[in-house]
Design an enzyme around this catalytic site. Sequence first.
Site, PDB file in Angstrom:
ATOM      1  N   THR A  47       0.809  -1.337  -0.081  1.00 19.21           N
ATOM      2  CA  THR A  47       0.189  -0.083  -0.022  1.00 19.21           C
ATOM      3  C   THR A  47       0.858   1.135  -0.016  1.00 19.21           C
ATOM      4  O   THR A  47       0.304   2.505  -0.186  1.00 19.21           O
ATOM      5  CB  THR A  47      -0.977   0.186   1.071  1.00 19.21           C
TER       6      THR A  47
ATOM      7  N   ARG B 131      -3.200  -2.469  10.085  1.00 17.00           N
ATOM      8  CA  ARG B 131      -4.260  -1.494   9.626  1.00 17.00           C
ATOM      9  C   ARG B 131      -4.837  -1.969   8.167  1.00 17.00           C
ATOM     10  O   ARG B 131      -6.180  -1.569   7.975  1.00 17.00           O
ATOM     11  CB  ARG B 131      -3.392  -0.034   9.457  1.00 17.00           C
TER      12      ARG B 131
ATOM     13  N   ARG C  68      21.153  -4.018   4.833  1.00 14.17           N
ATOM     14  CA  ARG C  68      22.237  -3.665   3.731  1.00 14.17           C
ATOM     15  C   ARG C  68      23.743  -3.660   4.156  1.00 14.17           C
ATOM     16  O   ARG C  68      24.606  -3.816   3.440  1.00 14.17           O
ATOM     17  CB  ARG C  68      21.843  -2.124   3.580  1.00 14.17           C
TER      18      ARG C  68
ATOM     19  N   CYS D  93      17.751   5.119  -2.256  1.00 14.58           N
ATOM     20  CA  CYS D  93      17.544   5.754  -3.559  1.00 14.58           C
ATOM     21  C   CYS D  93      18.374   6.832  -3.939  1.00 14.58           C
ATOM     22  O   CYS D  93      18.547   7.248  -5.286  1.00 14.58           O
ATOM     23  CB  CYS D  93      16.011   6.041  -3.595  1.00 14.58           C
TER      24      CYS D  93
ATOM     25  N   GLN E 135      16.260  16.203  -2.981  1.00 12.81           N
ATOM     26  CA  GLN E 135      15.525  14.585  -3.034  1.00 12.81           C
ATOM     27  C   GLN E 135      14.169  15.141  -2.976  1.00 12.81           C
ATOM     28  O   GLN E 135      13.462  16.200  -2.362  1.00 12.81           O
ATOM     29  CB  GLN E 135      15.979  13.978  -2.012  1.00 12.81           C
TER      30      GLN E 135
ATOM     31  N   LYS F 132      24.171   6.935   4.874  1.00 12.97           N
ATOM     32  CA  LYS F 132      23.615   5.604   4.112  1.00 12.97           C
ATOM     33  C   LYS F 132      24.493   5.852   2.708  1.00 12.97           C
ATOM     34  O   LYS F 132      25.124   4.872   2.105  1.00 12.97           O
ATOM     35  CB  LYS F 132      22.395   5.687   3.905  1.00 12.97           C
TER      36      LYS F 132
ATOM     37  N   ARG G  62      15.926  18.049   1.051  1.00 13.56           N
ATOM     38  CA  ARG G  62      14.668  17.765   0.640  1.00 13.56           C
ATOM     39  C   ARG G  62      14.199  19.037  -0.011  1.00 13.56           C
ATOM     40  O   ARG G  62      14.254  20.089   0.432  1.00 13.56           O
ATOM     41  CB  ARG G  62      13.850  17.170   1.688  1.00 13.56           C
TER      42      ARG G  62
ATOM     43  N   HIS H 289      14.963  12.415  -7.920  1.00 11.78           N
ATOM     44  CA  HIS H 289      16.067  12.906  -7.044  1.00 11.78           C
ATOM     45  C   HIS H 289      16.992  13.507  -7.945  1.00 11.78           C
ATOM     46  O   HIS H 289      17.528  13.135  -8.882  1.00 11.78           O
ATOM     47  CB  HIS H 289      16.854  11.795  -6.253  1.00 11.78           C
TER      48      HIS H 289
END
Length: 368
Positions: free
Chosen positions: A12, A39, A117, A162, A189, A219, A249, A256
């Site tokens: 979802t 949910r 990862r 990403c 991003q 990351k 952001r 991105h």
Amino acid sequence: MSRIRVAVLGATGVAGQQFLVALDRHPSFQLVKLAASERSAGKRYLDAIREESGRVQWYCREPLPDEFARLTVEDAANLSPDGLDLVFAAVESDAARKLEPRFAERVPVVSTASAFRYEPDVPIFLPAVNLGVEGAHDHARLIDVQRKRRGWKGFITPGPNCTTTGMAITLKPLADAFGIEKVVMTSLQSLSGAGRSPGVSAMDILDNVIPYISKEEEKVEKETKKIFGALEGEAIRESPIAVSCTCTRVNVLEGHTEAVFVALGKKGTLDEARAAMRAFGKSFLALGLPSAPERLIDVLDDPYRPQPRLDRDAGGGMTTVVGRLREEVALGGAWGVKYVLVSHNTRMGAAKGGVLVAEYLLHKGFVG
Ligand SMILES: NC(=O)c1ccc[n+]([C@@H]2O[C@H](COP(=O)([O-])OP(=O)(O)OC[C@H]3O[C@@H](n4cnc5c(N)ncnc54)[C@H](OP(=O)(O)O)[C@@H]3O)[C@@H](O)[C@H]2O)c1
């Protein structure tokens, strides 16, 4: 030939929805089960993404396939691996840490989450960068190491963050042609990268740039060194490439944008760098896998490109678009280049990229 039966966990969410689009009428994978949190469990998929007000929270450009809209969403915590050959997981890291090993005991798990990862026996696959390439830079063999060490029939293979994806794809042809010493990157991003729950509030992002994304810079720095590492024996020796980045952001829905500065080990020309990027991944692409684009990298000469609105959908969201390729003079090294890229964060950077990895693993006999 019968298709491989797959499930999507986190179906979802923003990345999960992209899995549904990437798997619609897929020639090799048949989506048979959808799962999300408690949910959503027990509801038809369409009802699970419909709010009380009636608004349907479907975020992809493509319509929701009818066949999937009617499926009942199951609680991922109770979903059985019976009848499944492969699981695509697109849940947050905390949930992934619990869910993914339960499936990996029996079947391969291709994940978008960061939970595993950084574990030494877990590869972070990026097609044509460390998967489907020659020698120690191909990390596929780590799957056997992981299976043996953990006693699993399946395995877990997460994709990169990403933001790492577009940068690592564009660095690979430069690394092969010239060697890489240092990389400095600033990202802009998109909002979809933050997912749906809770996502980024409109009050925070309208008329604004947010100069910090929690844990993102660490990351990108860590993953790049692992992806470019060499597989020696049963472990990856990290690449010595020095990576430094700032992740921000911006008020863009998808895609991105990243400004990348690279110090290289060998002198070259911009024409050579451009040609290396344009030719990147030819042998991987020659496999003709269903989700692969015609080109993994496109290089544009128009100085006003790439732009997320114009370029994120190149190659069905699977082509990283590069522009503003210039010489870099401040970072040192034998020579350097700098450029801007746009990479589709929910397609190549998440779901469709994961499907491409699964297609390759199926081709090589790791799946099925
Ligand atoms: N968005 C991107 O661009 C992107 C790119 C690369 C990687 N990723 C990674 O992909 C994963 C999903 O991100 P997203 O952006 O799609 O997030 P999202 O939109 O917030 O979706 C989260 C999904 O996880 C489900 N979920 C939450 N808690 C769960 C639980 N305990 N058990 C099972 N399912 C649970 C949610 O189901 P309900 O609807 O039932 O709550 C929803 O389907 C994250 O690990 C993220 O880091 C995202």
